[in-house]
Design a protein around this motif. Structure first.
Motif, short mmCIF file in Angstrom:
data_model
loop_
_atom_site.label_atom_id
_atom_site.label_comp_id
_atom_site.label_asym_id
_atom_site.label_seq_id
_atom_site.Cartn_x
_atom_site.Cartn_y
_atom_site.Cartn_z
N PRO A 149 0.82 -1.22 0.00
CA PRO A 149 0.00 0.00 0.00
C PRO A 149 0.85 1.27 0.00
CG PRO A 149 0.14 -0.85 2.23
CD PRO A 149 0.88 -1.84 1.35
N TYR A 150 0.22 2.39 -0.39
CA TYR A 150 0.90 3.67 -0.50
C TYR A 150 0.37 4.65 0.53
CZ TYR A 150 2.31 1.69 -4.97
OH TYR A 150 2.83 0.86 -5.95
N ASP A 151 1.29 5.44 1.07
CA ASP A 151 0.90 6.48 2.03
C ASP A 151 0.21 7.65 1.34
OD1 ASP A 151 2.27 5.30 4.43
OD2 ASP A 151 4.01 5.57 3.11
N GLN A 169 -5.30 0.35 -2.96
CA GLN A 169 -3.86 0.44 -2.77
C GLN A 169 -3.45 1.53 -1.78
OE1 GLN A 169 -1.84 0.36 -6.68
NE2 GLN A 169 -3.47 -1.01 -7.39
N ALA A 171 -2.77 2.94 1.86
CA ALA A 171 -2.43 2.44 3.18
C ALA A 171 -3.42 2.96 4.21
CB ALA A 171 -1.01 2.88 3.56
N GLU A 172 -3.50 2.32 5.36
CA GLU A 172 -4.27 2.86 6.46
C GLU A 172 -3.67 4.22 6.85
OE1 GLU A 172 -7.04 3.39 9.39
OE2 GLU A 172 -7.02 1.87 7.81
N GLY A 174 -3.71 6.59 4.72
CA GLY A 174 -3.25 7.13 3.45
C GLY A 174 -4.13 8.23 2.92
#
Length: 224
Positions: A149-151, A169, A171-172, A174
């Motif tokens: 995942p991506y920030d 995709q 991130a938590e 994000g």
């Protein structure tokens, strides 16, 4: 002409652009320093070098444009990028925004639909020794799941709706910025993922080229 002489030629214009960006609400000093460190004229075609430091989109070929610098800076300011962030960029274009992101984040993964643009961007990034960027030629509406995942996710083209794969995709914690709307007029929205849920806030009205792909627009707008 030596590179240093070319750089000197644009110092005044670059600093004037930074002043304009501040007048238009860009106050994050990390973002301003990144835009000062990366020289836009090094990424643009020679035919538009005289417009390199206008606060305006400029054509880069293949029907594409390099976005307005103050709008690119707004993206980064709203996303509040951190040095530890992993970032997904949809729409490499000429590579200028990619290089600025590389100043602010730990890793940048950038997807471009047009191979020729991606190749040119890679050449410029390599020439400037930008080493924390990976490029992919492909459908940006699908993202790049391999490194998820991506920030933070930045989408530099307009979609009719937010592509599902890009939401997946994130991130938590994000953040994603994407223009959403018709082909002609869009709103730039910021999406955040918190506790597995998504919130959406409108940032500003905007106009971008269409995001083409499986989860975007199917083709270019018909020409009359």
């Amino acid at each position: 002409m030596e590179a240093g002489a070319v750089n000197d030629r644009f110092i005044g214009q670059r600093r004037a652009l930074l002043n304009v960006m501040q007048e238009r609400g860009i106050h994050d000093m990390n973002v301003l320093r990144a835009f000062d460190a990366v020289h836009r004229h090094e990424f643009l075609p020679s035919s538009v070098l005289h417009r390199a430091y206008e606060d305006a989109p400029v054509p880069i070929g293949f029907g594409q444009t390099a976005s307005q610098p103050s709008l690119q800076a707004l993206y980064m300011q709203v996303l509040q990028l951190k040095p530890s962030d992993k970032v997904l960029e949809i729409g490499t274009g000429c590579g200028f925004q990619t290089a600025v992101l590389a100043q602010l984040a730990d890793r940048v993964y950038s997807v471009e639909r047009l191979r020729d643009l991606s190749v040119r961007a890679r050449e410029r990034l390599d020439a400037l020794r930008v080493s924390n960027v990976a490029l992919l030629v492909g459908d940006g509406t699908i993202g790049w799941s391999r490194y998820a995942p991506y920030d933070a996710i930045l989408v530099a083209a307009a979609a009719p709706d937010v592509p599902g794969p890009l939401l997946d995709q994130m991130a938590e914690g994000g953040r994603m910025l994407i223009p959403v709307g018709s082909r002609d007029v869009q709103r730039l929205v910021c999406i955040r993922r918190v506790d597995g849920r998504y919130t959406e806030d409108e940032v500003t009205a905007c106009t971008f080229v269409p995001l083409l792909g499986r989860f975007g627009w199917e083709s270019e707008a018909p020409r009359g």
